[in-house]
Design a protein around this motif. Structure first.
Motif, PDB file in Angstrom:
ATOM      1  N   MET A 136       0.813  -1.208   0.000  1.00  0.00           N
ATOM      2  CA  MET A 136       0.000   0.000   0.000  1.00  0.00           C
ATOM      3  C   MET A 136       0.852   1.266   0.000  1.00  0.00           C
ATOM      4  O   MET A 136       0.452   2.301  -0.542  1.00  0.00           O
ATOM      5  N   ILE A 137       2.035   1.200   0.581  1.00  0.00           N
ATOM      6  CA  ILE A 137       2.937   2.356   0.550  1.00  0.00           C
ATOM      7  C   ILE A 137       3.522   2.524  -0.855  1.00  0.00           C
ATOM      8  O   ILE A 137       3.698   3.642  -1.345  1.00  0.00           O
ATOM      9  N   ILE A 138       3.798   1.411  -1.533  1.00  0.00           N
ATOM     10  CA  ILE A 138       4.300   1.473  -2.907  1.00  0.00           C
ATOM     11  C   ILE A 138       3.304   2.207  -3.808  1.00  0.00           C
ATOM     12  O   ILE A 138       3.692   2.954  -4.704  1.00  0.00           O
ATOM     13  N   SER A 139       2.019   2.016  -3.552  1.00  0.00           N
ATOM     14  CA  SER A 139       1.003   2.662  -4.398  1.00  0.00           C
ATOM     15  C   SER A 139       1.057   4.179  -4.313  1.00  0.00           C
ATOM     16  O   SER A 139       0.553   4.873  -5.204  1.00  0.00           O
ATOM     17  N   ARG A 140       1.673   4.740  -3.257  1.00  0.00           N
ATOM     18  CA  ARG A 140       1.809   6.193  -3.155  1.00  0.00           C
ATOM     19  C   ARG A 140       2.679   6.762  -4.275  1.00  0.00           C
ATOM     20  O   ARG A 140       2.524   7.927  -4.643  1.00  0.00           O
ATOM     21  N   TYR A 141       3.579   5.955  -4.804  1.00  0.00           N
ATOM     22  CA  TYR A 141       4.484   6.447  -5.848  1.00  0.00           C
ATOM     23  C   TYR A 141       3.789   6.587  -7.204  1.00  0.00           C
ATOM     24  O   TYR A 141       4.328   7.208  -8.116  1.00  0.00           O
ATOM     25  N   SER A 142       2.617   6.017  -7.355  1.00  0.00           N
ATOM     26  CA  SER A 142       1.848   6.184  -8.591  1.00  0.00           C
ATOM     27  C   SER A 142       0.630   7.071  -8.388  1.00  0.00           C
ATOM     28  O   SER A 142       0.217   7.778  -9.307  1.00  0.00           O
ATOM     29  N   SER A 143       0.078   7.057  -7.181  1.00  0.00           N
ATOM     30  CA  SER A 143      -1.193   7.738  -6.941  1.00  0.00           C
ATOM     31  C   SER A 143      -1.140   8.744  -5.800  1.00  0.00           C
ATOM     32  O   SER A 143      -2.190   9.249  -5.388  1.00  0.00           O
ATOM     33  N   GLY A 144       0.047   9.021  -5.289  1.00  0.00           N
ATOM     34  CA  GLY A 144       0.180  10.016  -4.245  1.00  0.00           C
ATOM     35  C   GLY A 144      -0.329   9.545  -2.889  1.00  0.00           C
ATOM     36  O   GLY A 144      -0.796   8.410  -2.737  1.00  0.00           O
ATOM     37  N   TYR A 145      -0.231  10.441  -1.912  1.00  0.00           N
ATOM     38  CA  TYR A 145      -0.646  10.088  -0.551  1.00  0.00           C
ATOM     39  C   TYR A 145      -2.148   9.824  -0.492  1.00  0.00           C
ATOM     40  O   TYR A 145      -2.597   8.851   0.117  1.00  0.00           O
ATOM     41  N   LEU A 146      -2.923  10.678  -1.171  1.00  0.00           N
ATOM     42  CA  LEU A 146      -4.372  10.507  -1.166  1.00  0.00           C
ATOM     43  C   LEU A 146      -4.784   9.243  -1.911  1.00  0.00           C
ATOM     44  O   LEU A 146      -5.652   8.484  -1.452  1.00  0.00           O
ATOM     45  N   GLY A 147      -4.147   9.004  -3.051  1.00  0.00           N
ATOM     46  CA  GLY A 147      -4.455   7.788  -3.793  1.00  0.00           C
ATOM     47  C   GLY A 147      -4.084   6.535  -3.023  1.00  0.00           C
ATOM     48  O   GLY A 147      -4.803   5.536  -3.050  1.00  0.00           O
ATOM     49  N   GLY A 148      -2.938   6.592  -2.311  1.00  0.00           N
ATOM     50  CA  GLY A 148      -2.552   5.459  -1.475  1.00  0.00           C
ATOM     51  C   GLY A 148      -3.563   5.195  -0.381  1.00  0.00           C
ATOM     52  O   GLY A 148      -3.854   4.044  -0.040  1.00  0.00           O
ATOM     53  N   THR A 149      -4.128   6.266   0.183  1.00  0.00           N
ATOM     54  CA  THR A 149      -5.167   6.115   1.202  1.00  0.00           C
ATOM     55  C   THR A 149      -6.423   5.484   0.616  1.00  0.00           C
ATOM     56  O   THR A 149      -7.049   4.606   1.234  1.00  0.00           O
ATOM     57  N   PHE A 150      -6.778   5.895  -0.597  1.00  0.00           N
ATOM     58  CA  PHE A 150      -7.934   5.322  -1.304  1.00  0.00           C
ATOM     59  C   PHE A 150      -7.748   3.820  -1.511  1.00  0.00           C
ATOM     60  O   PHE A 150      -8.640   3.018  -1.204  1.00  0.00           O
ATOM     61  N   PHE A 151      -6.576   3.419  -2.002  1.00  0.00           N
ATOM     62  CA  PHE A 151      -6.310   1.996  -2.202  1.00  0.00           C
ATOM     63  C   PHE A 151      -6.290   1.238  -0.874  1.00  0.00           C
ATOM     64  O   PHE A 151      -6.699   0.078  -0.801  1.00  0.00           O
ATOM     65  N   SER A 152      -5.795   1.890   0.176  1.00  0.00           N
ATOM     66  CA  SER A 152      -5.754   1.247   1.491  1.00  0.00           C
ATOM     67  C   SER A 152      -7.148   0.939   2.000  1.00  0.00           C
ATOM     68  O   SER A 152      -7.397  -0.127   2.571  1.00  0.00           O
ATOM     69  N   VAL A 153      -8.081   1.881   1.801  1.00  0.00           N
ATOM     70  CA  VAL A 153      -9.472   1.641   2.215  1.00  0.00           C
ATOM     71  C   VAL A 153     -10.048   0.443   1.472  1.00  0.00           C
ATOM     72  O   VAL A 153     -10.668  -0.448   2.071  1.00  0.00           O
ATOM     73  N   LEU A 154      -9.832   0.403   0.152  1.00  0.00           N
ATOM     74  CA  LEU A 154     -10.331  -0.724  -0.638  1.00  0.00           C
ATOM     75  C   LEU A 154      -9.696  -2.034  -0.185  1.00  0.00           C
ATOM     76  O   LEU A 154     -10.371  -3.074  -0.117  1.00  0.00           O
ATOM     77  N   ASN A 155      -8.405  -1.987   0.131  1.00  0.00           N
ATOM     78  CA  ASN A 155      -7.725  -3.211   0.548  1.00  0.00           C
ATOM     79  C   ASN A 155      -8.192  -3.684   1.911  1.00  0.00           C
ATOM     80  O   ASN A 155      -8.297  -4.895   2.162  1.00  0.00           O
ATOM     81  N   ILE A 156      -8.466  -2.760   2.811  1.00  0.00           N
ATOM     82  CA  ILE A 156      -8.994  -3.143   4.119  1.00  0.00           C
ATOM     83  C   ILE A 156     -10.309  -3.900   3.949  1.00  0.00           C
ATOM     84  O   ILE A 156     -10.517  -4.973   4.544  1.00  0.00           O
ATOM     85  N   LEU A 157     -11.192  -3.373   3.115  1.00  0.00           N
ATOM     86  CA  LEU A 157     -12.473  -4.039   2.867  1.00  0.00           C
ATOM     87  C   LEU A 157     -12.264  -5.392   2.199  1.00  0.00           C
ATOM     88  O   LEU A 157     -12.947  -6.380   2.518  1.00  0.00           O
ATOM     89  N   THR A 158     -11.300  -5.465   1.273  1.00  0.00           N
ATOM     90  CA  THR A 158     -11.009  -6.714   0.563  1.00  0.00           C
ATOM     91  C   THR A 158     -10.518  -7.794   1.512  1.00  0.00           C
ATOM     92  O   THR A 158     -11.034  -8.922   1.528  1.00  0.00           O
ATOM     93  N   GLN A 159      -9.508  -7.466   2.309  1.00  0.00           N
ATOM     94  CA  GLN A 159      -8.925  -8.471   3.197  1.00  0.00           C
ATOM     95  C   GLN A 159      -9.897  -8.866   4.306  1.00  0.00           C
ATOM     96  O   GLN A 159      -9.919 -10.032   4.727  1.00  0.00           O
ATOM     97  N   LEU A 160     -10.707  -7.933   4.764  1.00  0.00           N
ATOM     98  CA  LEU A 160     -11.742  -8.293   5.741  1.00  0.00           C
ATOM     99  C   LEU A 160     -12.762  -9.233   5.106  1.00  0.00           C
ATOM    100  O   LEU A 160     -13.243 -10.169   5.756  1.00  0.00           O
ATOM    101  N   GLY A 161     -13.084  -9.000   3.819  1.00  0.00           N
ATOM    102  CA  GLY A 161     -13.995  -9.918   3.127  1.00  0.00           C
ATOM    103  C   GLY A 161     -13.419 -11.312   3.024  1.00  0.00           C
ATOM    104  O   GLY A 161     -14.119 -12.313   3.263  1.00  0.00           O
ATOM    105  N   PHE A 162     -12.138 -11.417   2.663  1.00  0.00           N
ATOM    106  CA  PHE A 162     -11.470 -12.720   2.654  1.00  0.00           C
ATOM    107  C   PHE A 162     -11.532 -13.375   4.028  1.00  0.00           C
ATOM    108  O   PHE A 162     -11.790 -14.581   4.157  1.00  0.00           O
ATOM    109  N   ALA A 163     -11.261 -12.576   5.057  1.00  0.00           N
ATOM    110  CA  ALA A 163     -11.219 -13.113   6.421  1.00  0.00           C
ATOM    111  C   ALA A 163     -12.584 -13.632   6.851  1.00  0.00           C
ATOM    112  O   ALA A 163     -12.693 -14.696   7.488  1.00  0.00           O
TER     113      ALA A 163
END
Length: 519
Positions: A136-163
């Motif tokens: 998720m930190i790597i994604s900041r280099y393509s989408s900035g701090y805000l974009g990285g936060t956006f992807f982090s929210v989606l990933n939290i929901l994704t991994q919780l769904g898997f769990a």
């Protein structure tokens, strides 16, 4: 002697302020000391946790001098254990339970879409050793701090769904061993607690658990193949029910989307588990091992689920039931072995723990990646909160497992498709030595003023979402292109169009962003 007035105490980083580079270095080199200093009166207690082996490092970059050369084979074994698991079996069951595909067509779909997803996820994994950063930190280099936060929210929901799906299925299987002995809620809680311990300890224990967990599960699944064969496979069992023409194509595409999602669901966390490998680790070595660690066990396991659905014995059909209880079906397959079969069923149900460990560990990291206030909270505390969240959700949704699985996985593939495309294009087009940016300035990983603004990444994500909307096919909505691609219920082209829309729009948007901002 008084301190220089230019140096102040930074509670956020737990170090003396004044020299930004020195401050960042302290956070990366000694995160345990930073946390101890930050929490004052609780520092001694936290220090004891870290001394007994609890990982202090969260999303902070791993410096080159703290990398290790050992365990590079964990790129294979980590993912082999996480995917040779009970929760993969219901995905194969969906081939016939939801899409009425015959076994040959189901297997062909499984192999093709698993290969595609494995290539994409293995590429993301190669960025871990190169950068020393979590995904998720790597994604900041393509989408900035805000974009990285956006992807982090989606990933939290994704991994919780898997769990949630993992603990429900594990609980289902445990509760089906002896009827009316262990309630489903109790089984869910047991699986959740077993996931909690290694994730609190952290990176090293996660790798130790995943290095060996596959061995027992692989043996049990071989037994299931054999016992199912003894019960009688009928590869043409679904032939009279299988659709033809455009409806058949729609079934292939929709089932394929679920397969792709089950593989690429690991992409947003793929670099989290090799950040301690040396920076000069051969990327092809990481790629090949990760690809094999995904492709081989996923095809093996999902195909097993599809194969068990070809058993036509009424006892086996009745065990699955109208609600798609895969745990009960597996219990029926193992029933000829009596108590020995029940023991294997217990061990198989615990494989849900192996599947759930990466989701639990990385969800905590994704919460930290939301921003600095979240990163200040120790990683292991977020792990505990994540455990509570998916356990409660699993208990609440325990009676609707098949619906949760089918809907969650197909929607999941939409965002992982454009996430992978954006990160890959940033790396291949702009971060190579001959590219506009010439590489990654790794010291800037937590500096919003030096990271990209993120407009290009966010706009490309919006185009990806638009592609998913027009191409998706769900029970509750079918996009116009998805409707045209299929028959009565349309075909799910959501992840394909999400990837294409973002792939076409991101390069020109990012080129313009770099030209205007220089970052």
């Amino acid at each position: 002697m008084s301190k220089d007035s230019s140096h102040t105490y930074d509670r956020e980083k737990g170090v003396e302020n004044g020299d930004t580079e020195a401050s960042e270095s302290a956070v990366e080199d000694a995160p345990d000391q930073v946390i101890v200093n930050r929490f004052g009166v609780f520092g001694p207690l936290l220090s004891k946790f870290f001394k007994i082996g609890v990982e202090a490092r969260g999303v902070e970059r791993v410096p080159e001098n703290q990398r290790e050369t050992k365990n590079s084979w964990n790129n294979l074994l980590m993912w082999w254990s996480a995917n040779t698991v009970l929760p993969a079996l219901p995905i194969g069951v969906l081939a016939q339970y939801a899409f009425t595909l015959t076994l040959p067509h189901a297997v062909a779909t499984i192999f093709c879409f698993t290969a595609l997803g494995s290539v994409a996820t293995a590429f993301i994994a190669t960025l871990g050793p190169r950068t020393g950063l979590r995904t998720m930190i790597i994604s900041r280099y393509s989408s900035g701090y805000l974009g990285g936060t956006f992807f982090s929210v989606l990933n939290i929901l994704t991994q919780l769904g898997f769990a949630v799906t993992a603990v429900i299925l594990g609980g289902q299987t445990l509760s089906s061993i002896n009827a009316n002995t262990l309630p489903l809620v109790g089984g869910i809680i047991i699986i959740g607690v077993c996931c909690l311990i290694p994730c609190i300890v952290g990176y090293d224990m996660v790798h130790v658990c995943e290095r060996y967990a596959w061995i027992v599960t692989f043996f049990i699944m071989c037994c299931l193949y054999g016992l199912g064969g003894k019960a009688g496979y009928d590869v043409n069992a679904q032939k009279s029910l299988e659709n033809t023409g455009r409806a058949f194509s729609a079934d292939i595409l929709s089932f394929g989307a679920i397969i792709f999602a089950s593989v690429t669901g690991w992409a947003p966390i793929a670099a989290d588990y090799n950040v301690r490998l040396p920076v000069d680790t051969n990327p092809w070595h990481v790629f090949i091992l990760t690809f094999l660690g995904l492709f081989l066990p996923i095809t093996f396991t999902i195909t097993l689920g599809a194969t068990l659905m070809t058993i036509t014995d009424p006892a086996y059909v009745g065990a699955l039931g109208s609600d798609g209880n895969t745990g009960a079906l597996i219990a029926q397959v193992l029933s000829p072995w009596g108590n020995g079969g029940k023991f294997l069923l217990v061990m198989l149900s615990l494989s849900a723990v192996s599947n759930n460990i990466p989701s639990t560990y990385s969800t905590a990291l994704s919460i930290q990646a939301l921003g600095r206030p979240f990163a200040m909270v120790p990683r292991f505390l977020w792990v505990f909160l994540v455990f509570l969240a998916y356990t409660v959700a699993g208990v609440a949704g325990r009676e609707h497992f098949s619906a949760i699985l089918a809907n969650f996985l197909s929607i999941l593939s939409y965002w992982t498709a454009f996430f992978i495309v954006i990160v890959a294009e940033e790396h291949l087009l702009f971060r190579q030595k001959e590219g506009q940016l010439g590489g990654y300035n790794l010291a800037d990983w937590d500096n919003p003023s030096k990271l990209p603004i993120g407009i290009a990444g966010l706009l490309a994500s919006c185009f990806g979402i638009a592609g998913a909307v027009v191409g998706m096919s769900q029970v509750w909505y079918t996009g116009p292109i998805g409707k045209m691609a299929g028959a009565t219920y349309g075909a799910d082209l959501g992840f394909e169009l999400a990837a294409v829309f973002s792939a076409v729009t991101f390069p020109p948007l990012r080129w313009l962003e770099i030209r205007l901002t220089g970052r």
